[in-house]
Design a protein around this motif. Structure first.
Motif, PDB file in Angstrom:
ATOM      1  N   VAL A 228       0.962  -1.152  -0.145  1.00  9.83           N
ATOM      2  CA  VAL A 228       0.024  -0.181  -0.041  1.00  9.83           C
ATOM      3  C   VAL A 228       0.797   1.248   0.182  1.00  9.83           C
ATOM      4  CG1 VAL A 228      -1.883  -1.048   1.056  1.00  9.83           C
ATOM      5  CG2 VAL A 228      -0.131   0.001   2.374  1.00  9.83           C
ATOM      6  N   HIS A 229       2.275   0.911   0.291  1.00  9.39           N
ATOM      7  CA  HIS A 229       2.913   2.370   0.394  1.00  9.39           C
ATOM      8  C   HIS A 229       4.584   1.783   0.295  1.00  9.39           C
ATOM      9  CE1 HIS A 229       5.490   5.520   2.052  1.00  9.39           C
ATOM     10  NE2 HIS A 229       4.604   6.451   1.769  1.00  9.39           N
ATOM     11  N   ARG A 230       5.259   2.357  -0.332  1.00 11.08           N
ATOM     12  CA  ARG A 230       6.968   2.216  -0.573  1.00 11.08           C
ATOM     13  C   ARG A 230       7.386   1.341   0.784  1.00 11.08           C
ATOM     14  NH1 ARG A 230      10.892   6.771  -1.371  1.00 11.08           N
ATOM     15  NH2 ARG A 230      10.379   6.716   0.795  1.00 11.08           N
ATOM     16  N   ASP A 231       7.070   2.063   1.830  1.00 11.41           N
ATOM     17  CA  ASP A 231       7.808   1.852   3.064  1.00 11.41           C
ATOM     18  C   ASP A 231       7.018   0.897   4.168  1.00 11.41           C
ATOM     19  OD1 ASP A 231       9.800   3.394   2.376  1.00 11.41           O
ATOM     20  OD2 ASP A 231       8.605   5.165   3.138  1.00 11.41           O
ATOM     21  N   VAL A 232       5.916   0.236   3.414  1.00  8.09           N
ATOM     22  CA  VAL A 232       5.028  -0.492   4.599  1.00  8.09           C
ATOM     23  C   VAL A 232       5.242  -2.139   3.681  1.00  8.09           C
ATOM     24  CG1 VAL A 232       2.744  -1.343   5.013  1.00  8.09           C
ATOM     25  CG2 VAL A 232       3.444   1.483   4.750  1.00  8.09           C
ATOM     26  N   PRO A 233       5.362  -3.008   4.703  1.00 11.34           N
ATOM     27  CA  PRO A 233       5.673  -4.259   4.130  1.00 11.34           C
ATOM     28  C   PRO A 233       4.167  -4.844   3.437  1.00 11.34           C
ATOM     29  CG  PRO A 233       6.215  -4.506   6.507  1.00 11.34           C
ATOM     30  CD  PRO A 233       5.581  -2.915   6.198  1.00 11.34           C
ATOM     31  N   PRO A 234       4.302  -5.839   2.440  1.00  8.30           N
ATOM     32  CA  PRO A 234       3.132  -6.193   1.743  1.00  8.30           C
ATOM     33  C   PRO A 234       1.857  -6.620   2.677  1.00  8.30           C
ATOM     34  CG  PRO A 234       5.187  -7.191   1.095  1.00  8.30           C
ATOM     35  CD  PRO A 234       5.747  -6.551   2.451  1.00  8.30           C
ATOM     36  N   THR A 235       0.556  -6.124   2.285  1.00  6.96           N
ATOM     37  CA  THR A 235      -0.381  -6.564   3.031  1.00  6.96           C
ATOM     38  C   THR A 235      -1.200  -7.535   2.374  1.00  6.96           C
ATOM     39  OG1 THR A 235      -0.692  -4.110   3.519  1.00  6.96           O
ATOM     40  CG2 THR A 235      -2.457  -5.456   3.906  1.00  6.96           C
ATOM     41  N   THR A 236      -1.863  -8.553   3.360  1.00  2.00           N
ATOM     42  CA  THR A 236      -2.656  -9.494   2.647  1.00  2.00           C
ATOM     43  C   THR A 236      -4.190  -9.027   2.273  1.00  2.00           C
ATOM     44  OG1 THR A 236      -1.703 -11.271   3.753  1.00  2.00           O
ATOM     45  CG2 THR A 236      -3.763 -11.757   3.152  1.00  2.00           C
ATOM     46  N   PHE A 237      -4.684  -9.038   1.054  1.00  5.56           N
ATOM     47  CA  PHE A 237      -5.979  -8.585   0.687  1.00  5.56           C
ATOM     48  C   PHE A 237      -6.668  -9.708   0.028  1.00  5.56           C
ATOM     49  CE2 PHE A 237      -3.525  -4.650   0.440  1.00  5.56           C
ATOM     50  CZ  PHE A 237      -4.452  -3.530   1.077  1.00  5.56           C
ATOM     51  N   TRP A 238      -7.857  -9.599  -0.019  1.00  2.81           N
ATOM     52  CA  TRP A 238      -8.717 -10.471  -0.988  1.00  2.81           C
ATOM     53  C   TRP A 238      -9.252  -9.508  -2.091  1.00  2.81           C
ATOM     54  CZ3 TRP A 238     -12.661 -13.428   2.715  1.00  2.81           C
ATOM     55  CH2 TRP A 238     -12.071 -14.293   3.365  1.00  2.81           C
TER      56      TRP A 238
ATOM     57  N   GLY B 153     -10.732   4.125   8.993  1.00  6.50           N
ATOM     58  CA  GLY B 153      -9.010   3.836   9.091  1.00  6.50           C
ATOM     59  C   GLY B 153      -8.366   4.971   9.167  1.00  6.50           C
ATOM     60  N   SER B 154      -7.121   4.603   9.458  1.00  7.45           N
ATOM     61  CA  SER B 154      -6.221   5.694   9.684  1.00  7.45           C
ATOM     62  C   SER B 154      -5.659   6.574   8.573  1.00  7.45           C
ATOM     63  CB  SER B 154      -5.152   5.386  10.450  1.00  7.45           C
ATOM     64  OG  SER B 154      -4.323   4.449  10.002  1.00  7.45           O
ATOM     65  N   ALA B 155      -6.046   5.718   7.168  1.00  7.04           N
ATOM     66  CA  ALA B 155      -5.291   6.272   6.006  1.00  7.04           C
ATOM     67  C   ALA B 155      -6.307   6.201   5.106  1.00  7.04           C
ATOM     68  CB  ALA B 155      -3.930   5.544   5.769  1.00  7.04           C
ATOM     69  N   ILE B 156      -6.501   7.163   4.223  1.00 13.52           N
ATOM     70  CA  ILE B 156      -7.241   7.176   3.091  1.00 13.52           C
ATOM     71  C   ILE B 156      -6.539   6.441   1.883  1.00 13.52           C
ATOM     72  CG2 ILE B 156      -8.631   8.282   1.400  1.00 13.52           C
ATOM     73  CD1 ILE B 156      -9.201  10.397   3.614  1.00 13.52           C
ATOM     74  N   LEU B 157      -6.881   5.291   1.400  1.00 13.95           N
ATOM     75  CA  LEU B 157      -6.165   4.743  -0.012  1.00 13.95           C
ATOM     76  C   LEU B 157      -6.772   5.250  -1.564  1.00 13.95           C
ATOM     77  CD1 LEU B 157      -5.491   2.905   2.605  1.00 13.95           C
ATOM     78  CD2 LEU B 157      -4.970   1.187   0.913  1.00 13.95           C
ATOM     79  N   ALA B 158      -5.984   5.527  -2.342  1.00  9.48           N
ATOM     80  CA  ALA B 158      -6.407   6.045  -3.696  1.00  9.48           C
ATOM     81  C   ALA B 158      -6.136   4.940  -4.346  1.00  9.48           C
ATOM     82  CB  ALA B 158      -6.307   7.189  -4.116  1.00  9.48           C
ATOM     83  N   ASN B 159      -7.108   3.918  -4.901  1.00 10.55           N
ATOM     84  CA  ASN B 159      -6.772   3.102  -5.766  1.00 10.55           C
ATOM     85  C   ASN B 159      -5.911   2.070  -5.195  1.00 10.55           C
ATOM     86  OD1 ASN B 159      -8.495   4.136  -7.812  1.00 10.55           O
ATOM     87  ND2 ASN B 159      -6.733   4.524  -9.261  1.00 10.55           N
ATOM     88  N   GLY B 160      -5.928   2.054  -3.792  1.00 12.60           N
ATOM     89  CA  GLY B 160      -5.198   0.880  -3.167  1.00 12.60           C
ATOM     90  C   GLY B 160      -3.861   1.497  -2.543  1.00 12.60           C
ATOM     91  N   LYS B 161      -3.422   2.531  -2.707  1.00 10.23           N
ATOM     92  CA  LYS B 161      -2.112   3.250  -2.236  1.00 10.23           C
ATOM     93  C   LYS B 161      -2.423   4.306  -1.370  1.00 10.23           C
ATOM     94  CE  LYS B 161       1.225   1.073  -4.695  1.00 10.23           C
ATOM     95  NZ  LYS B 161       2.155   0.242  -4.268  1.00 10.23           N
ATOM     96  N   ILE B 162      -1.408   4.589  -0.399  1.00  7.75           N
ATOM     97  CA  ILE B 162      -1.464   5.720   0.492  1.00  7.75           C
ATOM     98  C   ILE B 162      -0.576   6.833  -0.057  1.00  7.75           C
ATOM     99  CG2 ILE B 162      -0.944   6.275   2.829  1.00  7.75           C
ATOM    100  CD1 ILE B 162      -1.174   3.215   3.820  1.00  7.75           C
TER     101      ILE B 162
ATOM    102  N   VAL C 241     -10.940   5.297  -6.931  1.00 11.75           N
ATOM    103  CA  VAL C 241     -11.778   4.282  -5.946  1.00 11.75           C
ATOM    104  C   VAL C 241     -10.918   4.724  -4.464  1.00 11.75           C
ATOM    105  CG1 VAL C 241     -12.458   2.038  -4.936  1.00 11.75           C
ATOM    106  CG2 VAL C 241     -12.320   2.598  -7.443  1.00 11.75           C
ATOM    107  N   LEU C 242     -11.733   5.460  -3.580  1.00  9.91           N
ATOM    108  CA  LEU C 242     -11.238   5.824  -2.327  1.00  9.91           C
ATOM    109  C   LEU C 242     -11.880   4.716  -1.344  1.00  9.91           C
ATOM    110  CD1 LEU C 242     -11.694   9.626  -2.441  1.00  9.91           C
ATOM    111  CD2 LEU C 242      -9.690   8.221  -3.305  1.00  9.91           C
ATOM    112  N   PHE C 243     -10.812   4.399  -0.384  1.00 10.52           N
ATOM    113  CA  PHE C 243     -11.447   3.884   0.775  1.00 10.52           C
ATOM    114  C   PHE C 243     -10.271   3.826   1.962  1.00 10.52           C
ATOM    115  CE2 PHE C 243      -9.806   0.335  -2.181  1.00 10.52           C
ATOM    116  CZ  PHE C 243      -8.591   0.082  -1.501  1.00 10.52           C
ATOM    117  N   ASP C 244     -10.698   3.885   3.371  1.00  8.09           N
ATOM    118  CA  ASP C 244      -9.860   3.985   4.299  1.00  8.09           C
ATOM    119  C   ASP C 244      -9.589   2.678   5.030  1.00  8.09           C
ATOM    120  OD1 ASP C 244     -12.836   4.512   4.896  1.00  8.09           O
ATOM    121  OD2 ASP C 244     -11.986   4.868   6.887  1.00  8.09           O
ATOM    122  N   ARG C 245      -8.352   2.631   5.499  1.00  9.18           N
ATOM    123  CA  ARG C 245      -7.994   1.403   6.099  1.00  9.18           C
ATOM    124  C   ARG C 245      -6.854   1.669   7.444  1.00  9.18           C
ATOM    125  NH1 ARG C 245     -11.384  -0.101   3.240  1.00  9.18           N
ATOM    126  NH2 ARG C 245     -11.315  -1.780   1.839  1.00  9.18           N
ATOM    127  N   SER C 246      -6.831   0.761   8.397  1.00  5.01           N
ATOM    128  CA  SER C 246      -5.721   0.804   9.218  1.00  5.01           C
ATOM    129  C   SER C 246      -4.937  -0.280   9.204  1.00  5.01           C
ATOM    130  CB  SER C 246      -6.485   1.017  10.694  1.00  5.01           C
ATOM    131  OG  SER C 246      -7.120   2.076  11.002  1.00  5.01           O
TER     132      SER C 246
END
Length: 539
Positions: free
Chosen positions: A87-97, A262-271, A232-237
């Motif tokens: 979700v961001h260059r400095d964040v480890p990979p996140t598990t999604f469906w 969530g603590s961050a708003i993602l745009a197309n899956g990115k912070i 596509v906007l959605f928020d996640r923590s």
């Protein structure tokens, strides 16, 4: 300004404000998060990742039409799979469906009047990675943890393809939906709708855009191709290890919480992504796919919350084009709502623009300095939206929205018109008839109310005296009707019902007879009884 209107404006527009206001007012308690166990997304480097653009879905062949077996229709096969993404260059990979192992999933493009078939395949693991509350109706412990069913939000679909919440299927199974696309050009979206766990499947990532196009849209000469951007906007923590964080109540046997922010708003899956653009017109196909967050969105020439937003135009809402472009500098968009926007970057060559709420930055647009050719236009007139007269309604329904709380003031169940999901159906409109639905909001939340299958028009919103209503059942208005914004005068399928107001819509129940659903699109509410079936009858 009325008290109810002031309350609403205080509640929307930012994750922090919405969380503080709603949690404090409703007395909700989420599980305490020990210091250091949530990722501080606000501290991440900004604008280091490009904005991803979801791919366009491609047919996998053809299949016979359900109506005319001699006719072959485009056939899409879209699997739901677990995957990992950064979700961001400095964040480890996140598990999604995600649909086709991406979130958002691939954008499906269809033409008006040209039907397609989509086989939705459940290739997910057998165990959920988010906390299921087995006390919720439809999510009992005897049911499989992983269940999915796909709803085309805003689609005029036959009842068997609408994604009825109880028509779920498990890993290893699939369901094929017949989308006839008998409607005007519009921005729709597809998402999970499984009974009792919609909120969890959506947080996991199951959402994607579905665009219907037609000849009228073709003739408008709007920005297209690389100059038409899905957003596509959605928020996640997130936890520090990059994994999704979803709060629980503190009760092991009943982990449901009444809202998710969530603590961050993602745009197309990115912070904090960026997008390189040319100094010309762009079209943004914006969707709020958040579970519970309303956004006040603006475009600013500075990465400051204090700078003045620039003007832009909204040309369409949920169900297609407005009658004419609405010039605005602030867009209020709730969960499930879409906005078709035109943004002119020509006067910002060599500079940056920022998409933001009034307290949070979302993304950066980097405008090239070189002059760009632009053959597109912003039409002065769009598609006619004739207003449906109140006199056309043959039935008026008064429907309450209520939050039932325990003795500690905590939400226990949320109901529409005082009815649980499995009670007898009470809304039975006749096919091709018009009705007025009057939503009486008895809560201090704004609720985005969505009706499946149909489109409607917003008539008015008007504050009323809650105390008088609770004591006598009578409606006493406290103020005149609130003015309706120009960009809310188009065709809608999701309407914002403000706190302590009565919101009226007028609906024509056209398309198909059969069983459908209406519900609150705050997904935590929807999963705890704020959803009801309705039936369109033939006569």
């Amino acid at each position: 300004m009325t008290t109810s209107r002031r309350t609403f404006l205080q509640q929307i527009g930012s994750l922090a404000a919405a969380t503080a206001a709603r949690t404090a007012e409703a007395g909700h308690t989420h599980d305490p998060v020990p210091s250091g166990q949530l990722l501080d997304t606000s501290a991440l480097a900004r604008f280091v990742d490009p904005l991803p653009i979801p791919p366009i879905a491609k047919p996998a062949g053809t299949r016979p039409s359900p109506d005319q077996p001699a006719t072959q229709l485009p056939y899409y096969r879209i699997p739901m799979r677990q995957f990992q993404a950064k979700v961001h260059r400095d964040v480890p990979p996140t598990t999604f469906w995600g649909y086709a192992a991406s979130s958002p999933g691939p954008t499906i493009e269809a033409r008006r009047g040209e039907a397609i078939l989509v086989e939705w395949v459940n290739d997910l693991p057998p165990q959920h990675f988010l906390p299921i509350d087995h006390t919720l109706h439809g999510a009992e412990s005897g049911k499989p943890d992983v269940r999915t069913v796909v709803h085309l939000h805003g689609g005029r679909t036959p009842p068997g393809s609408d994604g009825y919440p109880e028509d779920w299927f498990v890993p290893g199974q699939s369901a094929t939906c017949y989308y006839t696309n008998q409607q005007e050009a519009a921005s729709l979206f597809y998402h999970d709708h499984a009974m009792g766990i919609t909120r969890l499947n959506t947080v996991a990532g199951l959402t994607g855009l579905y665009l219907i196009r037609d000849e009228f849209e073709d003739g408008l000469n709007l920005p297209k191709g690389p100059h038409e951007i899905p957003l596509v906007l959605f928020d996640r923590s997130f936890q520090p290890n990059g994994q999704l964080y979803y709060p629980v109540s503190g009760k092991a046997e009943a982990p449901w919480v009444s809202e998710y922010y969530g603590s961050a708003i993602l745009a197309n899956g990115k912070i904090f992504p960026y997008l390189d653009v040319e100094p010309r017109l762009y079209r943004l196909r914006l969707l709020n796919s958040s579970n519970g967050s309303f956004y006040q969105l603006s475009f600013s020439p500075e990465d400051s919350m204090l700078s003045k937003g620039v003007d832009f135009h909204q040309i369409g809402s949920d169900q297609g084009f407005l009658a004419a472009p609405a010039r605005i500098n602030l867009l209020i968009v709730g969960p499930g709502e879409r906005a078709d926007l035109i943004l002119d970057f020509s006067s910002h060559a060599g500079k940056n623009l920022y998409l933001r709420t009034h307290v949070a930055l979302v993304m950066q647009f980097r405008v090239a300095s070189t002059k760009a050719a632009d053959g597109s236009t912003l039409p002065q007139i769009l598609r006619a939206v004739p207003r449906t007269p109140v006199s056309a309604a043959v039935v008026t329904r008064e429907l309450t929205l209520a939050d039932y709380q325990n003795r500690l003031g905590r939400s226990s169940v949320m109901l529409l018109n005082g009815a649980h999901w499995d009670m007898p159906v009470t809304e039975k409109p006749v096919l091709d008839s018009n009705e007025i639905w009057s939503f009486v909001n008895l809560t201090d939340d704004s609720h985005p109310i969505h009706l499946h299958l149909v489109r409607f028009q917003l008539l008015d919103r008007r504050p009323f005296d809650l105390s008088v209503y609770q004591l006598t059942g009578k409606i006493v208005f406290t103020d005149p009707s609130l003015s309706i914004a120009e960009n809310e005068l188009g065709w809608k399928d999701t309407v914002r019902v403000d706190p302590l107001t009565i919101t009226r819509i007028i609906v024509k129940f056209e398309g198909y007879a059969g069983r459908y659903v209406w519900h609150c699109h705050l997904l935590e509410h929807e999963d705890n009884e704020m959803m009801r079936p309705y039936v369109i009858t033939s006569a």
